[in-house]
Design a protein around this motif. Structure first.
Motif, short mmCIF file in Angstrom:
data_model
loop_
_atom_site.label_atom_id
_atom_site.label_comp_id
_atom_site.label_asym_id
_atom_site.label_seq_id
_atom_site.Cartn_x
_atom_site.Cartn_y
_atom_site.Cartn_z
N HIS A 14 24.73 36.58 28.44
CA HIS A 14 24.60 34.35 28.67
C HIS A 14 26.04 34.60 28.31
O HIS A 14 26.25 35.56 28.19
CB HIS A 14 23.77 33.96 27.93
CG HIS A 14 23.76 32.54 27.76
ND1 HIS A 14 24.15 31.43 27.44
CD2 HIS A 14 22.75 32.76 28.56
CE1 HIS A 14 23.62 31.14 27.79
NE2 HIS A 14 22.32 31.00 28.65
N CYS A 15 26.25 33.17 28.75
CA CYS A 15 27.95 32.68 28.09
C CYS A 15 28.90 33.89 28.89
O CYS A 15 30.23 34.00 28.65
CB CYS A 15 27.74 32.85 26.91
SG CYS A 15 26.85 31.57 26.08
N CYS A 28 20.67 30.60 22.77
CA CYS A 28 21.55 32.14 23.15
C CYS A 28 22.01 32.02 21.56
O CYS A 28 22.70 30.60 21.22
CB CYS A 28 22.35 32.10 24.46
SG CYS A 28 23.99 32.69 24.29
N LEU A 30 25.27 32.70 20.69
CA LEU A 30 26.46 31.91 21.16
C LEU A 30 26.56 30.07 21.89
O LEU A 30 27.26 29.61 20.95
CB LEU A 30 27.12 32.59 22.18
CG LEU A 30 27.40 33.80 22.13
CD1 LEU A 30 27.71 34.59 23.47
CD2 LEU A 30 28.25 34.56 20.99
N CYS A 31 25.86 29.91 22.64
CA CYS A 31 26.05 28.52 23.14
C CYS A 31 24.62 27.59 22.76
O CYS A 31 24.83 26.67 22.32
CB CYS A 31 26.55 28.37 24.32
SG CYS A 31 24.34 29.02 25.25
ZN LIG Z 1 24.99 31.52 25.74
#
Ligand SMILES: [Zn+2]
Length: 212
Positions: A14-15, A28, A30-31
Motif C-alpha cells: 500500500h502507498c 493502512c 501509513l495513509c
Molecule cells: Zn496506505
C-alpha cells in the motif's frame, strides 16, 4: 517463548510500499485508508528462515550460544553449531564434551529456532549417519580436548564434513575462515534482515522498508 515469536510476518502493498505486519489491519497504517476497499494489497506470509533442528534431518544447524535469534542475535560472534542425524537427533560438541539428544543431555528447546547452514539429499542420509557415528566414536571429542578458541563446536562440525566428503561442503570445511565466509555469513545475513523486520513489527506494530 513469547507469543510474538510464534507470529509470522505478513507483507502487503500500500502507498507504493511493502508494509510488514503480523496481521493485516483494517486501515493502512501509513495513509489510514480502509484496506477492504483496496483490491491489490497482495498480502503474503514472509517465509521464516528458522527451523526446529529436530525437524531438519542430516543438517548442520546453527543458533546463538545464549537465547534465540529473534531476541538475542546481535552479530556472528557467540553462535553455536551442531549436527542432526537422519532422525533429527542433535549432536553437538561443547564444554562438557559430546552431547546428543538421544542421551537426553541436550535441551531440545534450545534448538527450536535454528538456521540450517548445510544439508544433504536423502540419498546421502545413510552415509551421513554412519559418518556421524564414526565421528562420535573418535575419542578426540571429550571434555578435556574442548578449547573455546581452538577445539570447539565448529572444529567438530568441520571435522565431520571433511570426513563426509560431500561436495561442496568438504572443500568449504577445509578451514574455519572459508566455512564461515561461504556458508555461515550468507545465512546469518539473510536471517538478520528477517530479524530486523520481525523486531520492528513487534515494537511498532508495523514496519516499512526504508527508501533506497
Ligand atoms: Zn496506505
Amino acid at each position: 517463548m513469547s507469543s510474538d515469536e510464534d507470529q509470522h510476518v505478513i507483507c502487503f502493498k500500500h502507498c507504493e510500499k511493502n508494509v510488514f505486519v503480523f496481521s493485516v489491519p483494517s486501515r493502512c497504517p501509513l495513509c489510514n485508508q480502509l484496506l477492504e476497499h483496496c483490491k491489490a494489497i497482495l498480502p503474503f506470509a514472509l517465509p521464516s528462515p528458522f527451523v526446529n533442528a529436530t525437524q531438519a534431518p542430516c543438517s548442520v544447524v546453527l543458533r546463538p550460544s545464549r537465547g534465540d535469534f529473534l531476541r538475542d542475535f546481535r552479530n556472528r560472534t557467540n553462535l553455536h553449531i551442531a549436527l542432526t542425524d537422519s532422525k533429527g537427533s542433535i549432536v553437538e560438541f561443547d564444554t562438557p564434551g559430546l552431547l546428543c539428544t538421544t542421551s537426553k543431555h541436550v535441551d531440545r528447546s534450545l534448538w527450536g529456532q535454528c538456521l540450517v547452514i548445510a544439508d544433504v539429499p536423502d540419498s546421502w542420509f545413510c552415509h551421513w549417519d554412519s559418518t556421524l557415528l564414526r565421528t562420535i566414536e573418535d575419542k578426540g571429542w571429550n571434555r578435556k580436548s574442548y578449547d573455546e578458541e581452538k577445539v570447539n563446536c565448529y572444529s567438530f562440525v568441520l571435522f565431520f564434513l571433511r570426513l563426509l566428503k560431500f561436495e561442496p561442503f568438504m572443500v568449504l570445511a577445509k578451514d574455519m575462515e572459508t566455512f564461515s565466509k561461504e556458508l555461515v555469513v550468507p545465512k546469518t545475513t539473510h536471517a538478520a534482515k528477517y530479524i530486523t523486520i520481525h523486531r520492528n513489527v513487534t515494537k511498532f506494530g508495523f514496519w516499512v522498508e526504508p527508501d533506497r
